[in-house]
Design a protein around this motif. Structure first.
Motif, PDB file in Angstrom:
ATOM      1  N   TRP A   1       0.821  -1.220   0.000  1.00 27.87           N
ATOM      2  CA  TRP A   1       0.000   0.000   0.000  1.00 27.87           C
ATOM      3  C   TRP A   1       0.847   1.259   0.000  1.00 27.87           C
ATOM      4  O   TRP A   1       0.367   2.323  -0.355  1.00 27.87           O
ATOM      5  N   ARG A   2       2.090   1.142   0.381  1.00 23.29           N
ATOM      6  CA  ARG A   2       2.977   2.303   0.306  1.00 23.29           C
ATOM      7  C   ARG A   2       3.271   2.650  -1.157  1.00 23.29           C
ATOM      8  O   ARG A   2       3.457   3.818  -1.506  1.00 23.29           O
ATOM      9  N   TYR A   3       3.283   1.638  -1.997  1.00 23.37           N
ATOM     10  CA  TYR A   3       3.593   1.857  -3.415  1.00 23.37           C
ATOM     11  C   TYR A   3       2.342   2.048  -4.269  1.00 23.37           C
ATOM     12  O   TYR A   3       2.410   2.714  -5.318  1.00 23.37           O
ATOM     13  N   PHE A   4       1.227   1.483  -3.844  1.00 22.55           N
ATOM     14  CA  PHE A   4       0.012   1.536  -4.660  1.00 22.55           C
ATOM     15  C   PHE A   4      -1.206   1.835  -3.787  1.00 22.55           C
ATOM     16  O   PHE A   4      -1.331   1.283  -2.691  1.00 22.55           O
ATOM     17  N   PRO A   5      -2.126   2.675  -4.281  1.00 13.76           N
ATOM     18  CA  PRO A   5      -3.302   3.029  -3.489  1.00 13.76           C
ATOM     19  C   PRO A   5      -4.374   1.947  -3.454  1.00 13.76           C
ATOM     20  O   PRO A   5      -5.256   1.977  -2.598  1.00 13.76           O
ATOM     21  N   SER A   6      -4.334   0.992  -4.389  1.00 15.70           N
ATOM     22  CA  SER A   6      -5.326  -0.074  -4.435  1.00 15.70           C
ATOM     23  C   SER A   6      -4.703  -1.298  -5.086  1.00 15.70           C
ATOM     24  O   SER A   6      -3.670  -1.209  -5.756  1.00 15.70           O
ATOM     25  N   LYS A   7      -5.344  -2.447  -4.906  1.00 12.29           N
ATOM     26  CA  LYS A   7      -4.773  -3.660  -5.496  1.00 12.29           C
ATOM     27  C   LYS A   7      -4.847  -3.616  -7.019  1.00 12.29           C
ATOM     28  O   LYS A   7      -3.955  -4.120  -7.708  1.00 12.29           O
ATOM     29  N   GLU A   8      -5.899  -3.008  -7.561  1.00  9.94           N
ATOM     30  CA  GLU A   8      -5.995  -2.905  -9.026  1.00  9.94           C
ATOM     31  C   GLU A   8      -4.859  -2.060  -9.605  1.00  9.94           C
ATOM     32  O   GLU A   8      -4.336  -2.362 -10.681  1.00  9.94           O
ATOM     33  N   SER A   9      -4.479  -1.011  -8.884  1.00 11.65           N
ATOM     34  CA  SER A   9      -3.421  -0.124  -9.396  1.00 11.65           C
ATOM     35  C   SER A   9      -2.056  -0.781  -9.380  1.00 11.65           C
ATOM     36  O   SER A   9      -1.108  -0.258  -9.975  1.00 11.65           O
ATOM     37  N   CYS A  10      -1.934  -1.940  -8.734  1.00 13.48           N
ATOM     38  CA  CYS A  10      -0.642  -2.642  -8.702  1.00 13.48           C
ATOM     39  C   CYS A  10      -0.161  -3.015 -10.099  1.00 13.48           C
ATOM     40  O   CYS A  10       1.048  -3.155 -10.318  1.00 13.48           O
ATOM     41  N   VAL A  11      -1.080  -3.201 -11.043  1.00 14.72           N
ATOM     42  CA  VAL A  11      -0.680  -3.641 -12.383  1.00 14.72           C
ATOM     43  C   VAL A  11      -0.212  -2.485 -13.257  1.00 14.72           C
ATOM     44  O   VAL A  11       0.273  -2.707 -14.371  1.00 14.72           O
ATOM     45  N   ARG A  12      -0.358  -1.280 -12.765  1.00 11.82           N
ATOM     46  CA  ARG A  12      -0.061  -0.121 -13.595  1.00 11.82           C
ATOM     47  C   ARG A  12       1.341  -0.114 -14.202  1.00 11.82           C
ATOM     48  O   ARG A  12       1.511   0.260 -15.366  1.00 11.82           O
ATOM     49  N   PRO A  13       2.395  -0.491 -13.472  1.00  8.20           N
ATOM     50  CA  PRO A  13       3.732  -0.492 -14.083  1.00  8.20           C
ATOM     51  C   PRO A  13       3.829  -1.354 -15.328  1.00  8.20           C
ATOM     52  O   PRO A  13       4.601  -1.056 -16.244  1.00  8.20           O
TER      53      PRO A  13
END
Length: 211
Positions: free
Chosen positions: A58-70
C-alpha cells in the motif's frame, strides 16, 4: 548501521530499487488476478508473493488494481522512446517490427498468456479497466511530444496532438483485439509476430484516414 547523516537503520532505497519493487509487486498481482480473480486477491497475498508486507504494497500503490499499472505503462514507455528515435521520412508502421514486439513483451514482464489474460480482465473488471484506460490517457501527451520531436514541431502543435490521439486509440484497439483473441498455446515467436502485425495493421488503418 549508521548512515552518512548520522541516522541508524537501513539506508534509503534508490529510485531504481523502488522501481524494481513496484514491478515485482505488479507481476505478483497479475499472477494472482489471473489465477484467482481480482475480488479474491488481497494485499496480503500480493505482498507474500513478493516477500514484503501488505503495508509495503500500500505504500507503493493506493489499491490492489493499481498494482498492475507499471506493466501497462512500461509498454507505453517503450513505444514513446522508439517514436522519438524513429527517423522522419520512414513509414511509421515500420516502427512495429518483431524487435519492438520483443521489447514490449520484455518490458511488461509476464509471459505472453498471462499478459494477454490481464488485458482480457480489463474487459470484465471495472477497477482494472479504469487503470488500463488511464494509462493510455496519460500516454497520449508522451506520444505527442515524441511525434513533435520527430517532426521538428513545437510540443503544443495541433498536428502531433491529433496524430498522438489517433496512434493511441489504434494501439489500444489492436492490443485489446489481440488479447481477446489470444490462444494460450501460442509460442513466444508466434506471439511476437502477432503483436508486431497487429500494431502495424493498426497504423496502416490510421494512415488511410476516415473516408
Amino acid at each position: 548501521m549508521t548512515t552518512p547523516s548520522g541516522r541508524t537503520g537501513r539506508p534509503p532505497l534508490t529510485e531504481a530499487r523502488k522501481a524494481e519493487i513496484r514491478l515485482e509487486i505488479a507481476r505478483a498481482a497479475v499472477e494472482l488476478f489471473v489465477a484467482q480473480g481480482v475480488a479474491a486477491t488481497t494485499g496480503e497475498q500480493i505482498g507474500q508473493a513478493v516477500g514484503v508486507s501488505a503495508r509495503t504494497v500500500w505504500r507503493y500503490f493506493p489499491s490492489k488494481e493499481s498494482c498492475v499499472r507499471p506493466l501497462f505503462s512500461a509498454g507505453i514507455d517503450v513505444i514513446a522512446a522508439r517514436l522519438r528515435e524513429w527517423r522522419p521520412g520512414h513509414p511509421l508502421e515500420d516502427l512495429f517490427g518483431p524487435d519492438l514486439a520483443t521489447g514490449l513483451l520484455a518490458a511488461t514482464g509476464p509471459d505472453g498468456p498471462t499478459g494477454s489474460a490481464l488485458v482480457r480482465l480489463t474487459r470484465t473488471e471495472p477497477g482494472l479497466r479504469a487503470i488500463w484506460l488511464q494509462t493510455y490517457d496519460e500516454a497520449e501527451p508522451a506520444f505527442a511530444r515524441a511525434l513533435a520531436h520527430r517532426a521538428g514541431l513545437p510540443a503544443d502543435d495541433l498536428r502531433p496532438m491529433i496524430q498522438a490521439a489517433m496512434l493511441n486509440a489504434a494501439l489500444r484497439a489492436a492490443v485489446e483485439r489481440l488479447a481477446w483473441r489470444a490462444d494460450e498455446a501460442e509460442t513466444d515467436a508466434v506471439r511476437e509476430t502477432d503483436v508486431a502485425g497487429a500494431l502495424r495493421s493498426a497504423l496502416v488503418i490510421v494512415a488511410e484516414g476516415v473516408s
